[in-house]
Design an enzyme around this catalytic site. Structure first.
Site, short mmCIF file in Angstrom:
data_model
loop_
_atom_site.label_atom_id
_atom_site.label_comp_id
_atom_site.label_asym_id
_atom_site.label_seq_id
_atom_site.Cartn_x
_atom_site.Cartn_y
_atom_site.Cartn_z
N SER A 145 0.84 -1.19 0.00
CA SER A 145 0.00 0.00 0.00
C SER A 145 0.88 1.24 0.00
CB SER A 145 -0.90 0.01 1.25
OG SER A 145 -1.54 1.25 1.41
N TYR A 158 -2.86 -0.89 9.76
CA TYR A 158 -2.72 -1.06 8.31
C TYR A 158 -1.30 -0.74 7.85
CZ TYR A 158 -4.09 -0.84 3.39
OH TYR A 158 -4.20 -1.06 2.03
#
Length: 262
Positions: A145, A158
């Site tokens: 990401s 995350y």
């Protein structure tokens, strides 16, 4: 076709990117094994793969469980006899919470989320990569990401999970390269979806402005002036999975519309 008669395994194959990727790989000639916790979702993806004329295998799996990760690898080899491509995309949905606001229950959720991303990716590679090494070829693509290199408030689970996968990929690229196995990452930014729209609407409500204003402001900050789609991300994965990237390993392709340059 870019993956003609190859076998691809996708972990974390949910209804969004995982489904898009499975169908794209099938169209490019691959038989596809999909793994995730939801048997119903996997069955739907497998049906779409078969509709493209390729074989499909659905294996309900908690990829962070060592026994289940080992079972996944055995199921793939029993069915197809080999694995050419492994895509790791598993990460549970998370809420947004600052570290100092976390209670004991959320701290456990944080641990579980990071474990699914990092340990789950490690286990998938540990049990599937040996078959690539034995064949002297293979491609592993890990979905990280934009957050793997830039942290944001309320998103430490995350960011930590994806950052772990990012550097694990570098280690694996160095370890597996001499055996002809490539390991790379695709790092999406925002992906056009209902979830993203809901987040933008929530921000618009908090600011007391129209949703369209928030969306236009966000898009204007991107060099390409558009939000990436699942197909955009899937095509980057396809490139790294294919022989077009035969000399590429330890690399990351950012798919974020120019929201961040790296």
């Amino acid at each position: 076709m870019l993956l003609s008669d190859k076998v691809a395994v996708i972990t974390g194959a949910g209804p969004g990117l995982g489904r898009t990727l499975a169908v794209l790989m099938a169209r490019e000639g691959a038989d596809v094994a999909v793994a995730a916790r939801s048997a119903d979702v996997l069955a739907g993806i497998a049906a779409q793969v078969r509709a493209e004329g390729r074989e499909a295998l659905a294996v309900p799996t908690d990829i962070a469980d060592p026994a289940q990760a080992r079972r996944l690898a055995s199921a793939v080899i029993d069915r197809f006899g080999r694995v050419d491509v492994l895509v790791n995309a598993a990460f549970p949905g998370t809420h947004r919470k600052n570290v100092l606001d976390m209670d004991d229950a959320y701290l456990e959720q944080w641990r579980s989320a990071v474990e699914t991303a990092a340990y789950g990716t490690l286990l998938a590679c540990r049990h599937l990569a040996p078959h690539m090494v034995a064949a002297g070829r293979g491609s592993i693509v890990n979905i990280t990401s934009m957050s793997s290199r830039t942290g944001y408030a309320g998103r430490s689970d995350y960011a930590a999970g994806k950052a772990a996968v990012h550097l694990l990929s570098h280690c694996l690229a160095d370890e597996l390269g001499p055996s002809g196995v490539r390991v790379n990452c695709v790092a999406p930014g925002w992906i056009a979806s209902g979830v993203l729209d809901d987040w933008m609407r929530a921000r618009a409500d908090a600011e007391g402005v129209p949703y369209e204003e928030v969306r236009a402001r966000d898009v204007a900050a991107m060099a390409l002036r558009r939000i990436a789609t699942e197909e955009d991300v899937a095509r980057a994965v396809l490139f790294l999975a294919s022989d077009l990237a035969a000399a590429t390993t330890g690399a990351t392709i950012d798919v974020n519309g120019g929201q961040r340059f790296t």
